[in-house]
Write a protein that holds these residues in place. Structure first.
Motif, PDB file in Angstrom:
ATOM      1  N   PRO A  30       5.722  30.286 -10.787  1.00  0.00           N
ATOM      2  CA  PRO A  30       6.575  29.089 -10.875  1.00  0.00           C
ATOM      3  C   PRO A  30       7.744  29.161  -9.891  1.00  0.00           C
ATOM      4  N   ASN A  31       8.161  28.009  -9.409  1.00  0.00           N
ATOM      5  CA  ASN A  31       9.319  27.947  -8.518  1.00  0.00           C
ATOM      6  C   ASN A  31      10.624  28.175  -9.268  1.00  0.00           C
ATOM      7  N   GLU A  32      10.608  27.904 -10.567  1.00  0.00           N
ATOM      8  CA  GLU A  32      11.836  28.090 -11.338  1.00  0.00           C
ATOM      9  C   GLU A  32      11.496  28.375 -12.792  1.00  0.00           C
ATOM     10  N   ASP A  33      12.519  28.760 -13.544  1.00  0.00           N
ATOM     11  CA  ASP A  33      12.314  29.053 -14.965  1.00  0.00           C
ATOM     12  C   ASP A  33      11.858  27.798 -15.696  1.00  0.00           C
ATOM     13  N   GLY A  34      11.172  28.017 -16.789  1.00  0.00           N
ATOM     14  CA  GLY A  34      10.793  26.887 -17.628  1.00  0.00           C
ATOM     15  C   GLY A  34       9.454  26.275 -17.263  1.00  0.00           C
ATOM     16  N   ILE A  35       8.817  26.798 -16.249  1.00  0.00           N
ATOM     17  CA  ILE A  35       7.491  26.291 -15.869  1.00  0.00           C
ATOM     18  C   ILE A  35       6.442  27.289 -16.339  1.00  0.00           C
ATOM     19  N   GLU A  36       5.366  26.765 -16.861  1.00  0.00           N
ATOM     20  CA  GLU A  36       4.321  27.611 -17.453  1.00  0.00           C
ATOM     21  C   GLU A  36       3.819  28.682 -16.477  1.00  0.00           C
ATOM     22  N   SER A  80       0.821  -1.204   0.000  1.00  0.00           N
ATOM     23  CA  SER A  80       0.000   0.000   0.000  1.00  0.00           C
ATOM     24  C   SER A  80       0.858   1.257   0.000  1.00  0.00           C
ATOM     25  N   THR A  81       2.168   1.120   0.251  1.00  0.00           N
ATOM     26  CA  THR A  81       3.028   2.310   0.202  1.00  0.00           C
ATOM     27  C   THR A  81       3.611   2.510  -1.194  1.00  0.00           C
ATOM     28  N   GLU A  82       3.025   1.899  -2.167  1.00  0.00           N
ATOM     29  CA  GLU A  82       3.497   2.093  -3.537  1.00  0.00           C
ATOM     30  C   GLU A  82       3.434   3.577  -3.876  1.00  0.00           C
ATOM     31  N   PRO A  83       4.396   4.031  -4.687  1.00  0.00           N
ATOM     32  CA  PRO A  83       4.442   5.464  -4.935  1.00  0.00           C
ATOM     33  C   PRO A  83       3.170   5.982  -5.581  1.00  0.00           C
ATOM     34  N   PRO A  84       2.479   6.900  -4.923  1.00  0.00           N
ATOM     35  CA  PRO A  84       1.282   7.457  -5.552  1.00  0.00           C
ATOM     36  C   PRO A  84       1.682   8.463  -6.631  1.00  0.00           C
ATOM     37  N   GLU A  85       0.747   8.721  -7.504  1.00  0.00           N
ATOM     38  CA  GLU A  85       1.038   9.688  -8.565  1.00  0.00           C
ATOM     39  C   GLU A  85       0.861  11.096  -8.027  1.00  0.00           C
ATOM     40  N   ILE A  86       1.928  11.665  -7.531  1.00  0.00           N
ATOM     41  CA  ILE A  86       1.818  13.004  -6.969  1.00  0.00           C
ATOM     42  C   ILE A  86       2.442  13.992  -7.932  1.00  0.00           C
ATOM     43  N   PRO A  87       1.689  15.022  -8.247  1.00  0.00           N
ATOM     44  CA  PRO A  87       2.318  16.033  -9.087  1.00  0.00           C
ATOM     45  C   PRO A  87       3.467  16.676  -8.315  1.00  0.00           C
ATOM     46  N   GLN A  88       4.528  16.974  -9.015  1.00  0.00           N
ATOM     47  CA  GLN A  88       5.664  17.620  -8.351  1.00  0.00           C
ATOM     48  C   GLN A  88       5.319  19.059  -7.986  1.00  0.00           C
ATOM     49  N   HIS A  89       5.936  19.536  -6.964  1.00  0.00           N
ATOM     50  CA  HIS A  89       5.740  20.938  -6.600  1.00  0.00           C
ATOM     51  C   HIS A  89       6.409  21.838  -7.622  1.00  0.00           C
ATOM     52  N   LYS A  90       5.626  22.695  -8.215  1.00  0.00           N
ATOM     53  CA  LYS A  90       6.153  23.539  -9.276  1.00  0.00           C
ATOM     54  C   LYS A  90       5.922  25.014  -9.003  1.00  0.00           C
ATOM     55  N   TYR A  91       4.958  25.319  -8.182  1.00  0.00           N
ATOM     56  CA  TYR A  91       4.529  26.701  -7.989  1.00  0.00           C
ATOM     57  C   TYR A  91       4.530  27.067  -6.514  1.00  0.00           C
ATOM     58  N   HIS A  92       4.521  28.376  -6.270  1.00  0.00           N
ATOM     59  CA  HIS A  92       4.244  28.843  -4.910  1.00  0.00           C
ATOM     60  C   HIS A  92       3.374  30.092  -5.000  1.00  0.00           C
ATOM     61  N   ILE A  93       2.895  30.508  -3.846  1.00  0.00           N
ATOM     62  CA  ILE A  93       2.072  31.718  -3.784  1.00  0.00           C
ATOM     63  C   ILE A  93       3.003  32.857  -3.373  1.00  0.00           C
ATOM     64  N   ASN A  94       3.059  33.914  -4.180  1.00  0.00           N
ATOM     65  CA  ASN A  94       3.992  34.997  -3.844  1.00  0.00           C
ATOM     66  C   ASN A  94       3.346  35.977  -2.856  1.00  0.00           C
ATOM     67  N   VAL A 126     -13.947  38.366 -13.596  1.00  0.00           N
ATOM     68  CA  VAL A 126     -12.717  37.546 -13.605  1.00  0.00           C
ATOM     69  C   VAL A 126     -11.902  37.835 -14.859  1.00  0.00           C
ATOM     70  N   MET A 127     -12.577  37.896 -15.998  1.00  0.00           N
ATOM     71  CA  MET A 127     -11.832  38.099 -17.247  1.00  0.00           C
ATOM     72  C   MET A 127     -11.166  39.471 -17.278  1.00  0.00           C
ATOM     73  N   ASP A 128     -11.822  40.470 -16.693  1.00  0.00           N
ATOM     74  CA  ASP A 128     -11.232  41.815 -16.655  1.00  0.00           C
ATOM     75  C   ASP A 128      -9.929  41.839 -15.854  1.00  0.00           C
ATOM     76  N   GLN A 129      -9.834  40.965 -14.863  1.00  0.00           N
ATOM     77  CA  GLN A 129      -8.647  40.972 -13.989  1.00  0.00           C
ATOM     78  C   GLN A 129      -7.662  39.861 -14.311  1.00  0.00           C
ATOM     79  N   LEU A 130      -7.926  39.116 -15.383  1.00  0.00           N
ATOM     80  CA  LEU A 130      -7.115  37.930 -15.648  1.00  0.00           C
ATOM     81  C   LEU A 130      -5.637  38.282 -15.837  1.00  0.00           C
ATOM     82  N   HIS A 131      -4.782  37.618 -15.127  1.00  0.00           N
ATOM     83  CA  HIS A 131      -3.334  37.818 -15.255  1.00  0.00           C
ATOM     84  C   HIS A 131      -2.638  36.498 -14.958  1.00  0.00           C
ATOM     85  N   PRO A 132      -1.406  36.332 -15.433  1.00  0.00           N
ATOM     86  CA  PRO A 132      -0.700  35.083 -15.136  1.00  0.00           C
ATOM     87  C   PRO A 132      -0.623  34.861 -13.630  1.00  0.00           C
ATOM     88  N   GLY A 133      -1.015  33.694 -13.209  1.00  0.00           N
ATOM     89  CA  GLY A 133      -0.986  33.382 -11.775  1.00  0.00           C
ATOM     90  C   GLY A 133      -2.202  33.863 -11.019  1.00  0.00           C
TER      91      GLY A 133
END
Ligand SMILES: [Zn+2]
Length: 297
Positions: free
Chosen positions: A98-104, A77-91, A249-256
C-alpha cells in the motif's frame, strides 16, 4: 416578442445548468511537470485526479456513468471515467504494498506471461478471472502480438491489463542498450497500435535486467517488476500438474504476492481452484490499475 423572451430565458437556463454541473475532469492536472517522475507518480498526491489517466484507463471508457447532458457536443466523451485510485506500488523486492496506512495489505497481484498465444486457453483464463472478479496483468511479447493481434484485443476488451514483456523474450541483460531499447519500445508501439494504449508495466524475460534496462523502462513511463511468488508452472516438473502449480503458489503466499504464471493449459486448469483458495485465505486481488510508481521515488 414574447417568443424572443422565451428563447432568451431558455438560453440562460442552458448556460446556467452547464455552469452549475460538477466537472471534476476540468481541473488542470497536466501541469505539475516540475518533477521528472512519470505521471503516475505525480497523480498519487492528487486526491481528485480521475481525469489524468484517461489514456491508461480507457479500459473503463465504455462503462462510465454519463451524468452530463448533451449540452456540450462531443466534449462529452471526456466525462470522468471510473478509474480506481492509485493505492499500491511495487516495492524493491517486487511485492505489492500500500502507498499509505489504512489500505488493505492482504492482496495478491495476478500476472500471466508470454502470450498472447491461443484463443481457447486465453478465454479460459479470462472467464475464470471474471468469475472471481479479478484483474490481472498479461505480460505479452511483441512477436506474439504481431501474430495474434486479435488476442491482444480480446485481453483488452475483456477489461484485463496488458504489460510489456519485450519483443523476442530474450535475456535483455545480454543485449546492447540500443537493442534492449528496441525490444522494449517496439512492444509499446505495437500494443498502442493494436489497442490504442501503451502498457504501464514491464517485466523482463527471465526476470533478468540491469541498470540500463531500468532506465529504458522508466523513460517509457513504465513500472518495472519481476515477481515475488513463482507458480513454477513453467518448470518441466509441473507440466500438466495443475495441483502442483496451486500448491507452489499457496506455499509462498504472502501479503502483496506478485504471482508469476503463464499462458499454459495446466495453469488455466488450475486457476479457478487457485483463486478460490487464495480468497479462502482472506486475500483480495489487486486491480493493476491501482498500482502507481513508488510514492517517494
Ligand atoms: Zn516470460
Amino acid at each position: 416578442m414574447f417568443k424572443s423572451k422565451l428563447l432568451l430565458l431558455a438560453a440562460c437556463c442552458i448556460i446556467l445548468s452547464s455552469c452549475s454541473q460538477d466537472r471534476p475532469a476540468s481541473k488542470p492536472i497536466a501541469s505539475n511537470a516540475s518533477s521528472n517522475q512519470p505521471p503516475e507518480a505525480n497523480s498519487v498526491d492528487l486526491p481528485d485526479q480521475s481525469g489524468t489517466e484517461a489514456n491508461d484507463s480507457s479500459l473503463n471508457g465504455n462503462s462510465g456513468s454519463a451524468p452530463t447532458e448533451n449540452v456540450q457536443p462531443q466534449e462529452a466523451s471526456t466525462e470522468p471515467p471510473e478509474i480506481p485510485q492509485h493505492k499500491y506500488h511495487i516495492n524493491n523486492v517486487y511485492r505489492v504494498v500500500p502507498n499509505e496506512d489504512g489500505i488493505e495489505k492482504k492482496v495478491v497481484l495476478l500476472t500471466f506471461d508470454d502470450g498472447p498465444k491461443e484463443k481457447e486457453m486465453l478465454e479460459g483464463l479470462l472467464d475464470t478471472l471474471d468469475k472471481h472478479e479479478a484483474k490481472a496483468i498479461f505480460f505479452v511479447n511483441g512477436y506474439r502480438v504481431k501474430s495474434n493481434p486479435d488476442l491482444l484485443k480480446l485481453i483488452y476488451d475483456r477489461g484485463q491489463i496488458i504489460g510489456n514483456h519485450s519483443w523476442d523474450h530474450i535475456d535483455l541483460k545480454k543485449e546492447s542498450a540500443d537493442s534492449a531499447r528496441k525490444q522494449v519500445e517496439d512492444v509499446q508501439q505495437i500494443v498502442e497500435e493494436t489497442v490504442g494504449e501503451r502498457p504501464r508495466f514491464f517485466r523482463p524475460p527471465f526476470g533478468s535486467g540491469n541498470e540500463t534496462l531500468h532506465s529504458i523502462v522508466e523513460e517509457n513511463d513504465m513500472i518495472y517488476m519481476t515477481w515475488s511468488n513463482g507458480s513454477l508452472d513453467w518448470d518441466a516438473k509441473f507440466k500438466n500438474k495443475p495441483d502442483g502449480v496451486i500448491q507452489n503458489v499457496m506455499d509462498q503466499l504472502h501479503p502483496g504476492s506478485n504471482i508469476l504464471m503463464h499462458e499454459l493449459p495446466w495453469t488455466e486448469e488450475a486457476l479457478d481452484e487457485l483463486l478460490t483458495k487464495i480468497e479462502t485465505e482472506g486475500y483480495g486481488f489487486v486491480d493493476p490499475r491501482t498500482i502507481s510508481a513508488p510514492p517517494e521515488n
